[in-house]
Design a protein around this motif. Structure first.
Motif, PDB file in Angstrom:
ATOM      1  N   LEU A 187      -6.476 -25.057 -20.961  1.00 31.64           N
ATOM      2  CA  LEU A 187      -6.696 -23.657 -21.279  1.00 31.64           C
ATOM      3  C   LEU A 187      -6.319 -23.348 -22.724  1.00 31.64           C
ATOM      4  O   LEU A 187      -7.022 -22.612 -23.425  1.00 31.64           O
ATOM      5  CB  LEU A 187      -5.887 -22.777 -20.322  1.00 31.64           C
ATOM      6  N   GLN A 188      -5.210 -23.954 -23.181  1.00 27.43           N
ATOM      7  CA  GLN A 188      -4.786 -23.734 -24.561  1.00 27.43           C
ATOM      8  C   GLN A 188      -5.785 -24.320 -25.549  1.00 27.43           C
ATOM      9  O   GLN A 188      -6.072 -23.706 -26.586  1.00 27.43           O
ATOM     10  CB  GLN A 188      -3.389 -24.364 -24.778  1.00 27.43           C
ATOM     11  N   CYS A 189      -6.363 -25.476 -25.221  1.00 26.03           N
ATOM     12  CA  CYS A 189      -7.379 -26.081 -26.092  1.00 26.03           C
ATOM     13  C   CYS A 189      -8.625 -25.181 -26.195  1.00 26.03           C
ATOM     14  O   CYS A 189      -9.199 -25.012 -27.269  1.00 26.03           O
ATOM     15  CB  CYS A 189      -7.770 -27.464 -25.573  1.00 26.03           C
ATOM     16  N   ILE A 190      -9.018 -24.596 -25.058  1.00 26.99           N
ATOM     17  CA  ILE A 190     -10.190 -23.699 -25.053  1.00 26.99           C
ATOM     18  C   ILE A 190      -9.914 -22.469 -25.907  1.00 26.99           C
ATOM     19  O   ILE A 190     -10.765 -22.028 -26.700  1.00 26.99           O
ATOM     20  CB  ILE A 190     -10.548 -23.298 -23.610  1.00 26.99           C
ATOM     21  N   PHE A 191      -8.707 -21.894 -25.769  1.00 29.76           N
ATOM     22  CA  PHE A 191      -8.372 -20.708 -26.566  1.00 29.76           C
ATOM     23  C   PHE A 191      -8.324 -21.036 -28.059  1.00 29.76           C
ATOM     24  O   PHE A 191      -8.756 -20.229 -28.895  1.00 29.76           O
ATOM     25  CB  PHE A 191      -7.029 -20.130 -26.109  1.00 29.76           C
ATOM     26  N   LYS A 202     -12.322 -12.620 -26.838  1.00 32.50           N
ATOM     27  CA  LYS A 202     -13.316 -12.495 -25.776  1.00 32.50           C
ATOM     28  C   LYS A 202     -13.065 -13.510 -24.667  1.00 32.50           C
ATOM     29  O   LYS A 202     -13.196 -13.187 -23.478  1.00 32.50           O
ATOM     30  CB  LYS A 202     -14.716 -12.711 -26.359  1.00 32.50           C
ATOM     31  N   LEU A 203     -12.693 -14.743 -25.053  1.00 34.80           N
ATOM     32  CA  LEU A 203     -12.412 -15.766 -24.048  1.00 34.80           C
ATOM     33  C   LEU A 203     -11.202 -15.382 -23.187  1.00 34.80           C
ATOM     34  O   LEU A 203     -11.205 -15.586 -21.973  1.00 34.80           O
ATOM     35  CB  LEU A 203     -12.164 -17.108 -24.728  1.00 34.80           C
ATOM     36  N   ARG A 204     -10.183 -14.821 -23.832  1.00 34.85           N
ATOM     37  CA  ARG A 204      -9.001 -14.404 -23.062  1.00 34.85           C
ATOM     38  C   ARG A 204      -9.350 -13.266 -22.093  1.00 34.85           C
ATOM     39  O   ARG A 204      -8.858 -13.219 -20.968  1.00 34.85           O
ATOM     40  CB  ARG A 204      -7.892 -13.959 -24.014  1.00 34.85           C
ATOM     41  N   GLU A 205     -10.222 -12.354 -22.541  1.00 38.72           N
ATOM     42  CA  GLU A 205     -10.663 -11.265 -21.666  1.00 38.72           C
ATOM     43  C   GLU A 205     -11.445 -11.800 -20.473  1.00 38.72           C
ATOM     44  O   GLU A 205     -11.248 -11.365 -19.332  1.00 38.72           O
ATOM     45  CB  GLU A 205     -11.523 -10.295 -22.473  1.00 38.72           C
ATOM     46  N   ILE A 206     -12.350 -12.760 -20.732  1.00 37.46           N
ATOM     47  CA  ILE A 206     -13.120 -13.357 -19.638  1.00 37.46           C
ATOM     48  C   ILE A 206     -12.193 -14.091 -18.671  1.00 37.46           C
ATOM     49  O   ILE A 206     -12.354 -14.027 -17.448  1.00 37.46           O
ATOM     50  CB  ILE A 206     -14.184 -14.317 -20.213  1.00 37.46           C
ATOM     51  N   TRP A 207     -11.189 -14.788 -19.209  1.00 41.00           N
ATOM     52  CA  TRP A 207     -10.248 -15.511 -18.367  1.00 41.00           C
ATOM     53  C   TRP A 207      -9.467 -14.554 -17.461  1.00 41.00           C
ATOM     54  O   TRP A 207      -9.293 -14.799 -16.267  1.00 41.00           O
ATOM     55  CB  TRP A 207      -9.295 -16.312 -19.245  1.00 41.00           C
ATOM     56  N   THR A 208      -9.038 -13.428 -18.017  1.00 38.09           N
ATOM     57  CA  THR A 208      -8.292 -12.450 -17.221  1.00 38.09           C
ATOM     58  C   THR A 208      -9.159 -11.863 -16.110  1.00 38.09           C
ATOM     59  O   THR A 208      -8.734 -11.736 -14.964  1.00 38.09           O
ATOM     60  CB  THR A 208      -7.776 -11.314 -18.130  1.00 38.09           C
TER      61      THR A 208
END
Length: 285
Positions: A187-191, A202-208
């Motif tokens: 997950l950290q690599c994706i962020f 945007k990725l963090r919002e989608i993850w949440t």
């Protein structure tokens, strides 16, 4: 006529029109509506609710009619001779109301007792507006009872301590640590890649959002598959979660499933996804 009934007479033309309607030479007829006592005994006591097209008036006198009742209306040219001879005749809206009431009466009387019991169940999706006050009360009481049962179950589960053997405890802890570490690193690599491309927020919002929706989906699976039957249906959220544990350690997955804390898919279902069939050690019969 409704305007005049409410006392809204604004000019002399309204007065002349009103007198013409009430004169003996007028061809207009008065709609008496439905008899109050007949409606209460014959319809309401059986149907147990008022149709949307029903209007009940208590002042200045009891009256039941259609919301579109014309009160005073002129008979059409092709009206029956019997209707023309009467002083009071139901208008077209009230005739339609009587037809609707008879249809609803027949439908209610043909309703089976088992269907009525299903509508009173706490899990029923039948509209409360079409249920009698007694049925609504029973449904509310059963919902309160089921809520109380669920609360007691939850309290019992929270107070229950599950004892694990040393081997099971060690293996379960290793599986959880491995999953947490791998998932956190990935997950950290994706962020980090998203931040480099300017889409990290945007990725963090989608993850949440996905995490919340998947949690709700998992909880739905737990509720609808509480029976533990082979015919249970599982969402991909639960299957992916079960596969994560099963591929790490089949023994840990079986131990977790045997505690009956979580409702999980069977081993054969997971093997159909992985394509691997693991056997116990030793010679098979």
């Amino acid at each position: 006529m409704r305007k005049w009934e409410g006392g809204f007479i604004t000019n002399g033309e309204d007065v002349h029109c009103l007198l013409d309607r009430f004169s003996s030479a007028s061809t207009c007829k008065f709609c008496p509506g439905i008899d109050w006592t007949h409606y209460q005994q014959h319809y309401f006591n059986v149907i147990r609710f008022d149709l949307k097209s029903v209007r009940c008036t208590e002042a200045p006198f009891y009256r039941v009619d259609s919301v579109n009742c014309k009160l005073w209306f002129e008979l059409p040219s092709n009206a029956k001779l019997a209707d023309k001879a009467l002083g009071e005749v139901l208008c077209s809206a009230c005739k339609r109301l009587v037809s609707d009431l008879n249809w609803q009466l027949e439908r209610t009387m043909s309703e089976s007792p088992s269907k009525k019991i299903k509508q009173q169940a706490a899990s029923s999706r039948a509209k409360l507006t079409y249920m009698s006050p007694g049925s609504r009360m029973k449904r509310s009481q059963r919902a309160i009872m089921e809520r109380g049962v669920d609360k007691r179950k939850l309290a019992r589960y929270e107070a229950t301590e599950v004892a694990l053997a040393d081997e099971q405890h060690t293996e379960m802890c290793s599986v959880m640590d491995a999953i947490d570490q791998v998932a956190a690193d990935d997950l950290q690599c994706i962020f980090e890649e998203g931040e480099a491309l300017g889409v990290g927020g945007k990725l963090r919002e989608i993850w949440t959002t996905d995490k919340r929706e998947q949690k709700e989906e998992f909880q739905k699976d737990q509720a609808k598959n509480v029976t533990g039957k082979r015919s249970n249906q599982w969402s991909m959220v639960t299957i992916r979660m079960a596969l994560t544990i099963f591929t790490r350690s089949a023994a840990a997955y079986e131990a977790l499933k045997s505690f009956d804390i979580l409702q999980l898919p069977s081993r054969s279902l997971l093997q159909s996804y992985t394509g691997t069939f693991l056997h116990e050690s030793g010679a098979s019969k």
